[in-house]
Design a protein around this motif. Structure first.
Motif, short mmCIF file in Angstrom:
data_model
loop_
_atom_site.label_atom_id
_atom_site.label_comp_id
_atom_site.label_asym_id
_atom_site.label_seq_id
_atom_site.Cartn_x
_atom_site.Cartn_y
_atom_site.Cartn_z
N UNK A 100 16.09 3.73 -8.11
CA UNK A 100 14.64 4.23 -8.79
C UNK A 100 13.74 3.88 -7.94
N UNK A 101 12.59 4.83 -8.08
CA UNK A 101 11.36 4.49 -7.35
C UNK A 101 10.07 4.64 -8.14
N UNK A 102 8.94 4.06 -7.81
CA UNK A 102 7.78 4.49 -8.67
C UNK A 102 6.62 4.71 -7.71
N UNK A 103 6.23 5.76 -7.49
CA UNK A 103 5.33 6.29 -6.62
C UNK A 103 3.92 5.47 -6.78
N UNK A 104 3.51 5.18 -7.99
CA UNK A 104 2.12 4.74 -8.46
C UNK A 104 2.03 3.26 -8.15
N UNK A 124 0.82 -1.18 0.13
CA UNK A 124 -0.16 0.01 0.02
C UNK A 124 0.74 1.42 -0.20
N UNK A 125 0.06 2.53 -0.30
CA UNK A 125 0.94 3.68 -0.31
C UNK A 125 1.38 4.28 0.90
N UNK A 126 0.59 3.80 2.09
CA UNK A 126 1.26 4.17 3.41
C UNK A 126 2.70 3.67 3.79
#
Length: 197
Positions: free
Chosen positions: A69-73, A43-45
């Motif tokens: 790298x990171x992917x927020x979505x 999850x986003x949290x």
């Protein structure tokens, strides 16, 4: 199991599952002939907290794998993958070297100065050259009870009862390893703390 993970325009080929947790999974993967460590979050949290924890520890001067790298979505973070074994794996081959403890206490100085407590179990650390690196991103506020030298986890860095139990829980064979008595562990803990602290 996943075969690939797409992060923006990069396609990572999954090599193995490193760890599975309720809130995230960790994989080793390859992209452009280079190995990486990938964490996927449920999850986003949890993803946001990990990003925040990483920044806090970096600001505190804690050696960690670089976030590449990171992917927020998709809630995915890609880190450098170090080839070295973690300190628990090192312990499974015999007593840890003085270099391990010198590097551990050097890292601990940064943690104390910034008032952060790490998860002190040896599988969470890796010696690279003469520097100790912290592998997770979890931390808590440093108190009198969770400092390295007062933590029960510090005992697991030695081949006494606690260290051997941890090795066995993690699937290592301890049959041919030396056994340190409680008195020997206490002496070694004090000696390392005094020498390198």
């Amino acid at each position: 199991m996943l075969d690939t993970i797409q992060i923006k325009n990069k396609k990572f080929v999954i090599d193995s599952v490193k760890a599975e947790h309720p809130d995230h999974n960790t994989y080793t993967a390859t992209w452009s002939n280079r190995p990486y460590l990938i964490r996927t979050f449920v999850d986003k949290e949890t993803f946001d907290q990990t990003m925040l924890d990483y920044k806090t520890l970096k600001h505190a001067g804690i050696n960690m794998a670089k976030m590449c790298f990171h992917d927020d979505e998709q809630h995915v973070i890609v880190f450098d993958l170090f080839p070295e074994d973690d300190c628990l794996c090192n312990l499974s081959k015999g007593n840890l070297s003085t270099t391990h403890f010198e590097a551990l206490f050097s890292l601990y100085r940064f943690a104390r100065f910034s008032k952060v407590a790490l998860d002190w179990e040896p599988q969470n650390f890796m010696l690279r050259g003469s520097q100790m690196f912290y592998l997770p991103t979890k931390w808590e506020k440093l108190t009198d009870k969770n400092s390295l030298e007062k933590s029960e986890m510090y005992r697991t860095w030695f081949l006494g009862k606690e260290g051997r139990e941890l090795l066995q829980r993690k699937g290592y064979d301890v049959a041919n390893l030396p056994l340190m008595s409680e008195a020997e562990v206490n002496k070694a803990m004090t000696l390392m703390a005094v020498r390198y602290w």
